[in-house]
Motif scaffolding. Structure first.
Motif, PDB file in Angstrom:
ATOM      1  N   GLY A  51       1.125 -22.153  22.529  1.00  0.00           N
ATOM      2  CA  GLY A  51       0.908 -23.589  22.566  1.00  0.00           C
ATOM      3  C   GLY A  51       1.186 -24.184  23.932  1.00  0.00           C
ATOM      4  O   GLY A  51       0.456 -25.063  24.414  1.00  0.00           O
TER       5      GLY A  51
ATOM      6  N   LYS B 162      -1.608 -26.067  26.293  1.00  0.00           N
ATOM      7  CA  LYS B 162      -1.393 -27.409  26.826  1.00  0.00           C
ATOM      8  C   LYS B 162      -1.527 -27.416  28.345  1.00  0.00           C
ATOM      9  O   LYS B 162      -2.156 -28.327  28.917  1.00  0.00           O
ATOM     10  CB  LYS B 162      -0.009 -27.920  26.423  1.00  0.00           C
ATOM     11  CG  LYS B 162       0.287 -29.316  26.972  1.00  0.00           C
ATOM     12  CD  LYS B 162       1.630 -29.848  26.513  1.00  0.00           C
ATOM     13  CE  LYS B 162       1.891 -31.234  27.111  1.00  0.00           C
ATOM     14  NZ  LYS B 162       3.163 -31.825  26.638  1.00  0.00           N
ATOM     15  N   TYR B 163      -0.961 -26.396  28.999  1.00  0.00           N
ATOM     16  CA  TYR B 163      -1.057 -26.319  30.452  1.00  0.00           C
ATOM     17  C   TYR B 163      -2.512 -26.213  30.901  1.00  0.00           C
ATOM     18  O   TYR B 163      -2.946 -26.888  31.840  1.00  0.00           O
ATOM     19  CB  TYR B 163      -0.255 -25.130  30.967  1.00  0.00           C
ATOM     20  CG  TYR B 163      -0.325 -24.974  32.464  1.00  0.00           C
ATOM     21  CD1 TYR B 163       0.484 -25.740  33.297  1.00  0.00           C
ATOM     22  CD2 TYR B 163      -1.219 -24.080  33.050  1.00  0.00           C
ATOM     23  CE1 TYR B 163       0.406 -25.619  34.676  1.00  0.00           C
ATOM     24  CE2 TYR B 163      -1.307 -23.957  34.418  1.00  0.00           C
ATOM     25  CZ  TYR B 163      -0.494 -24.725  35.227  1.00  0.00           C
ATOM     26  OH  TYR B 163      -0.596 -24.609  36.599  1.00  0.00           O
TER      27      TYR B 163
ATOM     28  N   LEU C 283      -4.375 -29.591  30.474  1.00  0.00           N
ATOM     29  CA  LEU C 283      -3.981 -30.655  31.395  1.00  0.00           C
ATOM     30  C   LEU C 283      -4.128 -30.286  32.861  1.00  0.00           C
ATOM     31  O   LEU C 283      -4.362 -31.151  33.704  1.00  0.00           O
ATOM     32  CB  LEU C 283      -2.530 -31.069  31.118  1.00  0.00           C
ATOM     33  CG  LEU C 283      -2.261 -31.680  29.741  1.00  0.00           C
ATOM     34  CD1 LEU C 283      -0.788 -32.031  29.603  1.00  0.00           C
ATOM     35  CD2 LEU C 283      -3.135 -32.906  29.504  1.00  0.00           C
TER      36      LEU C 283
ATOM     37  N   THR D   9      -7.746 -19.996  23.345  1.00  0.00           N
ATOM     38  CA  THR D   9      -8.060 -21.280  22.723  1.00  0.00           C
ATOM     39  C   THR D   9      -8.825 -21.091  21.427  1.00  0.00           C
ATOM     40  O   THR D   9      -8.520 -21.716  20.399  1.00  0.00           O
ATOM     41  CB  THR D   9      -8.885 -22.149  23.686  1.00  0.00           C
ATOM     42  OG1 THR D   9      -8.227 -22.224  24.944  1.00  0.00           O
ATOM     43  CG2 THR D   9      -9.074 -23.548  23.130  1.00  0.00           C
TER      44      THR D   9
ATOM     45  N   VAL E 269       3.341 -29.177  22.095  1.00  0.00           N
ATOM     46  CA  VAL E 269       2.612 -30.362  22.540  1.00  0.00           C
ATOM     47  C   VAL E 269       3.551 -31.411  23.139  1.00  0.00           C
ATOM     48  O   VAL E 269       3.178 -32.129  24.073  1.00  0.00           O
ATOM     49  CB  VAL E 269       1.814 -30.971  21.359  1.00  0.00           C
ATOM     50  CG1 VAL E 269       1.199 -32.310  21.748  1.00  0.00           C
ATOM     51  CG2 VAL E 269       0.730 -30.001  20.914  1.00  0.00           C
TER      52      VAL E 269
END
Length: 407
Positions: free
Chosen positions: A83, A87-88, A91, A165, A242
Motif C-alpha cells: 500500500g 501510494k508513492y 503521488l 497495482t 493511505v
C-alpha cells in the motif's frame, strides 16, 4: 534512519533490488513446502500449521492457528508495504499520470471478468460444477511478484508497478467478492472503531508530526479491530498505508512513508514472504488419481487462470490504451506487457482460499483435491509461460538497444 533525497525513478529502482534478491528465496521456500508436504514429515508439517496459538495482552485476546497467524498477521505487513508503494507511485512516481493508473485498473477488471467466463464455458461444456467460477478470479500478489523478480532484471520498472497495482485492485475485488458471496457476517462495531482511528490518524498527521511508536501502536490497533470484526487484514493494511504522510515531517524533514518503506521492505522480502510461501505452498498429492487430475473442476479452474487471466488483463489493457483512456507503462513493449498478463494467472493461495469457501468440506475431500490440482496447474503454467515470454521480450528489447548503439 535518515534517507537521502533521490528522484522517484532512482528510488523505485533501489527499492526493486531487495525484491529481485528475495525472489529466489521465495521460490525455494515454496519448493521446500511441496517437498515436505509429500514426504514422511508431512503429518508434522500440517499439524504445526493447524496448531492453535493464543495472544494475550491485557484485555486483548486472539486465538488463531499458525497458518492463520501467518496469513492475517505477517501478511498484513506485506500489504502495508504494498500500500505504501502504491501510494508513492500514485503521488510521485509512475502512476502520477492518471492515464497510466487507468490501464492497470482496467486490466484488473478484465482479469476478473474473463476468468469467470472461461470457467463457466468449460464447466458447461464438461458438465462441471458452476459454483467454482470465483476461484480463478484472484491473483496471488506475492508469488506473481516473486516470478517477476526472478526474470525482471533489465525490464522497465514500470512493469512491476503495473503488476503491483493490478494485483492490488484484483485482490480488493476478490475480498469484496468473498464478502458478498461467502461472508458469514461482519461485526460492524470493531470495523467502525478501526475506521474512526484511521480518520483521526489522517487528520492528526496533517497537523503535526507523529512519532514512530504512535504509528506502530495505531497499526496494531486497527489490525486487531479488523481481525475481531472479521474484515480482511489485507484491506485494513492498505487503508492504513493511505494515511501515512509522504511529505517530510519532523526535525529531520524525513518522509514517514519512504522511511517506513525503507525499514520494512527487507523484513517483508526476506522473512515474511518466505514464511508465507512455506506455509501455503505445501500441498499433498497423496492419493491423487488420473481421473481427478482431468476432472471438469480441475480443467475449468486451470483454464480460467491460464487462458482467462491473460485474455482479460491483456485485452482490457489494450482496450484502455486504444480508446485513449489509459497509457502503456513507461518504456514497456506490448510483448513485455503480455508476459505480465500471463503472470496474473498465478492465483495460488488466494484461489485456494476462495476454493475452500466455494466447496466447503474436509481438506482431503474430492472437491478440495480437485480445487488444489486446478489452482496449482493453472498457476504453474501461468508462471512458467509468463517467465519465458518475459525473458524473450527482455532479450528482444536488449537486442534493439544494441542495434541502436551500433548505428
Amino acid at each position: 534512519m535518515t534517507i537521502t533525497s533521490k528522484s522517484p525513478r532512482r528510488w523505485t529502482l533501489d527499492f526493486l533490488k531487495t525484491e529481485a534478491a528475495s525472489g529466489a528465496i521465495l521460490g525455494l521456500a515454496a519448493l521446500a513446502a511441496l517437498v515436505v508436504a509429500n514426504s514422511p514429515w508431512a503429518d508434522t508439517y500440517f499439524h504445526v500449521l493447524k496448531g492453535e496459538q493464543t495472544l494475550q495482552l491485557g484485555p486483548i485476546h486472539l486465538e488463531m492457528s499458525v497458518s492463520e497467524w501467518i496469513k492475517e498477521g505477517l501478511m498484513a505487513l506485506f500489504f502495508l508495504v504494498v500500500g505504501l508503494e502504491i501510494k508513492y507511485e500514485i503521488l510521485r512516481g509512475e502512476l502520477s499520470d492518471p492515464r497510466k493508473l487507468v490501464t492497470p485498473v482496467m486490466a484488473a477488471l478484465g482479469g476478473m471478468i474473463a476468468p469467470g467466463i472461461v470457467y463457466l464455458i468449460v464447466a458447461g461444456w464438461l458438465s462441471g460444477p458452476h459454483q467454482g467460477w470465483p476461484i480463478p478470479l484472484a491473483t496471488d500478489i506475492a508469488f506473481a511478484l516473486a516470478v517477476f523478480a526472478m526474470v525482471g532484471k533489465g525490464l522497465p520498472s514500470s512493469l512491476r508497478v503495473f503488476l503491483l497495482t493490478l494485483a492490488i485492485v484484483d485482490d480488493l475485488g476478490a475480498i469484496a467478492l468473498i464478502a458478498i458471496l461467502f461472508s458469514d457476517g461482519v461485526s460492524w462495531m470493531p470495523i467502525a472503531l478501526a475506521v474512526a482511528l484511521l480518520v483521526v490518524g489522517a487528520a492528526w498527521s496533517k497537523q503535526r508530526a507523529i512519532p514512530a511508536p504512535f504509528w506502530i501502536l495505531g497499526f496494531g490497533l486497527v489490525w486487531w479491530l479488523s481481525v475481531v470484526g472479521g474484515l480482511s487484514t489485507s484491506l485494513i493494511a492498505v487503508a492504513f498505508a493511505v494515511i501515512v504522510p509522504i511529505s517530510p515531517r519532523g526535525p529531520e524533514c524525513q518522509s514517514p512513508l519512504r522511511e517506513a518503506m525503507h525499514d520494512l521492505h527487507p523484513y517483508v522480502a526476506y522473512c515474511v514472504l518466505p514464511i508465507f510461501a512455506f506455509a501455503k505452498a505445501g500441498v499433498s498429492f497423496a492419493g491423487v488419481t488420473t481421473e481427478q487430475m482431468l476432472a471438469p473442476l480441475v480443467i475449468g479452474i486451470a483454464a480460467g487462470l491460464f487462458i482467462g487471466k491473460q485474455l482479460g488483463v491483456f485485452g482490457f489493457a489494450w482496450l484502455a490504451t486504444r480508446m485513449g483512456w489509459g497509457a502503456r507503462p513507461s518504456d514497456a513493449t506490448w510483448s513485455q506487457l503480455y508476459g505480465v498478463a500471463l503472470l496474473c494467472g498465478v492465483g495460488f493461495t488466494m484461489s485456494l482460499f476462495i476454493g475452500a469457501l466455494a466447496f466447503p468440506g474436509a481438506i482431503d475431500s474430492p472437491e478440495q483435491i480437485e480445487v488444489k490440482l486446478g489452482v496449482l496447474g493453472g498457476s504453474l503454467l501461468s508462471a512458467v509461460v509468463g517467465a519465458v515470454v518475459l525473458a524473450i521480450a527482455r532479450r528482444g528489447a536488449l537486442d534493439d538497444v544494441d542495434a541502436e548503439d551500433q548505428k
